[in-house]
Design a protein around this motif. Structure first.
Motif, PDB file in Angstrom:
ATOM      1  N   TRP A   1       0.699  -1.115   0.002  1.00 61.25           N
ATOM      2  CA  TRP A   1       0.071  -0.183  -0.001  1.00 61.25           C
ATOM      3  C   TRP A   1       0.805   1.291  -0.168  1.00 61.25           C
ATOM      4  CZ3 TRP A   1      -4.847   0.912  -1.399  1.00 61.25           C
ATOM      5  CH2 TRP A   1      -5.575  -0.169  -1.384  1.00 61.25           C
TER       6      TRP A   1
ATOM      7  N   VAL B   1       1.930   1.272  -3.710  1.00 64.10           N
ATOM      8  CA  VAL B   1       0.673   1.720  -4.661  1.00 64.10           C
ATOM      9  C   VAL B   1      -0.038   2.954  -4.526  1.00 64.10           C
ATOM     10  CG1 VAL B   1      -1.501   0.648  -5.136  1.00 64.10           C
ATOM     11  CG2 VAL B   1       0.410  -0.765  -4.985  1.00 64.10           C
ATOM     12  N   LEU B   2      -0.180   3.476  -3.029  1.00 67.51           N
ATOM     13  CA  LEU B   2      -0.991   4.530  -2.977  1.00 67.51           C
ATOM     14  C   LEU B   2      -0.177   5.842  -3.683  1.00 67.51           C
ATOM     15  CD1 LEU B   2      -3.574   5.724  -1.646  1.00 67.51           C
ATOM     16  CD2 LEU B   2      -2.397   6.123   0.180  1.00 67.51           C
TER      17      LEU B   2
ATOM     18  N   LEU C   1       1.965   6.116  -6.013  1.00 65.94           N
ATOM     19  CA  LEU C   1       1.985   5.630  -7.463  1.00 65.94           C
ATOM     20  C   LEU C   1       0.764   6.230  -8.159  1.00 65.94           C
ATOM     21  CD1 LEU C   1       3.837   4.737  -9.813  1.00 65.94           C
ATOM     22  CD2 LEU C   1       3.042   2.394  -9.253  1.00 65.94           C
ATOM     23  N   SER C   2      -0.340   5.714  -7.532  1.00 65.46           N
ATOM     24  CA  SER C   2      -1.775   6.050  -8.322  1.00 65.46           C
ATOM     25  C   SER C   2      -2.104   7.594  -8.025  1.00 65.46           C
ATOM     26  CB  SER C   2      -2.909   5.024  -7.457  1.00 65.46           C
ATOM     27  OG  SER C   2      -2.780   3.993  -7.192  1.00 65.46           O
ATOM     28  N   VAL C   3      -1.694   8.178  -6.914  1.00 68.30           N
ATOM     29  CA  VAL C   3      -1.887   9.693  -6.733  1.00 68.30           C
ATOM     30  C   VAL C   3      -0.908  10.469  -7.953  1.00 68.30           C
ATOM     31  CG1 VAL C   3      -1.479  11.623  -5.476  1.00 68.30           C
ATOM     32  CG2 VAL C   3      -2.588   9.523  -4.512  1.00 68.30           C
TER      33      VAL C   3
ATOM     34  N   PHE D   1      -0.006   9.243 -10.953  1.00 64.56           N
ATOM     35  CA  PHE D   1      -0.779   8.997 -12.124  1.00 64.56           C
ATOM     36  C   PHE D   1      -1.843   9.696 -12.417  1.00 64.56           C
ATOM     37  CE2 PHE D   1       1.345   4.427 -12.572  1.00 64.56           C
ATOM     38  CZ  PHE D   1       2.123   4.790 -13.613  1.00 64.56           C
ATOM     39  N   ILE D   2      -2.853   9.795 -11.178  1.00 61.51           N
ATOM     40  CA  ILE D   2      -3.778  10.539 -11.387  1.00 61.51           C
ATOM     41  C   ILE D   2      -3.452  12.063 -11.715  1.00 61.51           C
ATOM     42  CG2 ILE D   2      -5.845  11.534  -9.944  1.00 61.51           C
ATOM     43  CD1 ILE D   2      -6.065   8.875  -8.582  1.00 61.51           C
TER      44      ILE D   2
END
Length: 189
Positions: free
Chosen positions: A162, A165-166, A168-170, A172-173
């Protein structure tokens, strides 16, 4: 459709016993314990003589309680539409394997010993008669299921995933939602 017709015929041919959360369908023929919708298919003679272990019934009741048949029906419907896509067959296999993991977890949480339950699965999985589209104990999945029961999930490992991933996701957004103002300027006269 052929699988649904086969299940309907088995329901009609068997002796039904209504329970609180499911209907047992007791069949005269040898069959591996399995479930579909709220039906649990069992061989009549071993059930009546008390030779079906409670863990097997708990496993099948879990499939019924968690509505696993609806997932299988959905993926079968998608396979009809996307018959050309080989990933659909892999998705179906993954969904069925996940259903088995969930049902096994429920049995072990219910107080059964992991080693005793693994031994029971090995004995029961040697049966070969199963219905299409139903949740059954399948030998090809048994090895993965036995391995999964012995695994311990580390909270540190989950936290590390987490933690990676967290952000990395932010990122990308933010990158993919940014607008650029590089529109060509028009000259007006």
């Amino acid at each position: 459709v052929a699988g649904l017709i086969q299940i309907r015929n088995k329901v009609r041919a068997g002796t039904r016993k209504e329970l609180e959360h499911a209907t047992l369908v007791l069949l005269e023929e040898p069959i591996t314990p399995q479930s579909f919708l709220d039906y649990i298919f069992l061989e009549k003679q071993p059930f009546e003589s008390g030779n079906i272990e409670p863990e097997i019934l708990d496993h099948e009741f879990t499939h019924v309680r968690q509505f696993h048949s609806f997932d299988v029906l959905l993926i079968e419907f998608l396979k009809v539409i996307f018959w050309f896509n080989p990933l659909m067959y892999l998705y179906k296999h993954a969904i069925q394997l996940n259903h088995e993991f969930l049902a096994d977890e429920a049995v072990v949480r219910g107080g059964s010993s992991i080693s005793d339950y693994q031994e029971l699965l090995m004995r029961v999985s040697s049966g070969t008669n199963s219905l299409k589209t139903s949740s059954s104990i399948n030998f090809s999945l048994t090895k993965k299921r036995l391995k999964m029961m012995g695994k311990k999930i580390s909270k540190i490992k989950v936290g590390a995933v987490w933690l990676f991933v967290l952000p990395l996701s932010v990122a990308f957004i933010i990158v993919f939602s940014a607008q650029t103002d590089d529109y060509p300027q028009t000259i007006s006269m």
